[in-house]
Design an enzyme around this catalytic site. Sequence first.
Site, PDB file in Angstrom:
ATOM      1  N   GLY A   1      -4.111   6.333   0.773  1.00 13.67           N
ATOM      2  CA  GLY A   1      -5.032   7.155   0.573  1.00 13.67           C
ATOM      3  C   GLY A   1      -5.888   6.273  -0.931  1.00 13.67           C
TER       4      GLY A   1
ATOM      5  N   GLY B   1      -0.556   6.794   1.855  1.00 11.85           N
ATOM      6  CA  GLY B   1      -1.225   7.773   2.915  1.00 11.85           C
ATOM      7  C   GLY B   1      -0.800   7.115   4.418  1.00 11.85           C
TER       8      GLY B   1
ATOM      9  N   GLU C   1       4.400   5.173  -4.790  1.00 15.76           N
ATOM     10  CA  GLU C   1       3.133   6.433  -5.816  1.00 15.76           C
ATOM     11  C   GLU C   1       4.183   5.940  -7.536  1.00 15.76           C
ATOM     12  OE1 GLU C   1       2.398   6.990  -1.807  1.00 15.76           O
ATOM     13  OE2 GLU C   1       4.822   6.563  -2.574  1.00 15.76           O
TER      14      GLU C   1
ATOM     15  N   ASP D   1       4.383  11.349  -1.248  1.00 19.07           N
ATOM     16  CA  ASP D   1       3.783  12.415  -0.804  1.00 19.07           C
ATOM     17  C   ASP D   1       4.012  11.994   0.841  1.00 19.07           C
ATOM     18  OD1 ASP D   1       1.524  10.789  -1.280  1.00 19.07           O
ATOM     19  OD2 ASP D   1       0.546  12.156  -0.924  1.00 19.07           O
TER      20      ASP D   1
END
Length: 469
Positions: A73, A123, A146, A154
């Site tokens: 992301g 992402g 992350e 996530d």
Amino acid sequence: MPKEQPGDEPDDVLFNSLYGVRTVELNRPKKLNSLNGSMARKILPRLREWEKSQLANVVIISGAGNKAFCAGGDVAELAKQNSTPEGQEKSCNYFALEYQLDHLIATYSKPYVAIMDGITMGGGVGLSVHAPFRIATERTVYAMPETTIGFFPDVGGSFALPRLDGEIGTYLALTSERLHGVQAFYAGIATHYVDSSVLAPLSTRLSELVFQDTASLQSRLELVNKTIAEFTNNLPSPDSYPKGKYGNLRGELRTAIDECFKYNEIEEIISALEKKAEAGPLQQWAKDTLKTISIRSPTSLKVTLKQLRMGKAWSIDETFIREHQMASHFMGHPDFTEGVSARLINKPATEPQWQPSTLAEVSEEYVNKFFTQPDNVPRLALVEPLEGAEAQQGYTEYPHAKFSLPREIDIENTVRSIGEDGYQAVLDELVKRWDNKLGVKAKVQEVLDRCTSKTTKGVAWNDELKANL
């Protein structure tokens, strides 16, 4: 459905049609195709549109260029806006949109093929790992980095990572270790491996598939699976990996990973690694792993470990709702902005100053707050399933796991049921059950050699053998 907003880039995602195939091409190659809100706002409604269309048979998602499918992301943008409550709210809204998209992919009612060619992280994992078909190539680089930036794995990592064999998921989540090429296939991240040179003809071949109008989703998926398998003619050895790396999750290393990362407390994992670092063939691996963990956000480490243990019991729907709660808490936590700034924005990169700075300061009560609904953030609303579509919602195990290599649990169950017939009988049974899929034999042999022992009656799973001694 989300609508495009002022400032959205016009061509950051390209959509195309070729007979029965619909393609999504992430088109930010200079940013390694990192996913932003503009892209997600385009992709989600288009997927829903194709889901309704009888002319759309298969969806293929890929990335522009040959460096990345999607490197994650666009967290730098999120970190920059997190200095105000309004900015944090915008960040929470971004994650809501991203997770809605990922959940739609995870529950999609048509065959969805993700081409993980190049860097596939963060992402990009969300856009691929929940799909029934995930194709790795020699250029694939998979990771969930992350904890490096003061966040948590996530995009459905709570569901995907705990369902990998043994403690592979825990290891990848806490260390951000990278898997290259065929390693993503043998680890269960990818369902297939093909050479990048055949991606274009593969897409053309998929576009030529014809499904009967009354064909079930399962029969459509099986036809796509067989078609992809036609292009897997040359599978590299599972031991092929860049020199000096620890990505061969096999043999002694795999045993050590399971032994060290099985604990529910980070401190216990560290203690197990310290023992390994004292002596033995994996001494250097243990030292390197300890060093890696020592520079991660203490908050991220503890939240991530709890997330993985809890995620084993979450449904695919609950996964994204709970992760949105966690992401919202992290948007108001100093470690995320600090980690992104230090690692990704500052030139040159700097060492982040975590708050709290030690594991001892991160209490259980402190961690538990990340798993509650923030007062100022609405509960994530998932995209409703299409009326009349074959139900995919609510599952607790991936419904299409059979398209991947057999998992260790599959091999263990086979040993327990026919192990008395011998090693070869177990191997033959699994190869047959997986339709002679390339890679099955190598995977099963490694697991049998590591987890079983020969007996006078054939072969036994090691814990079963110990119980009978």
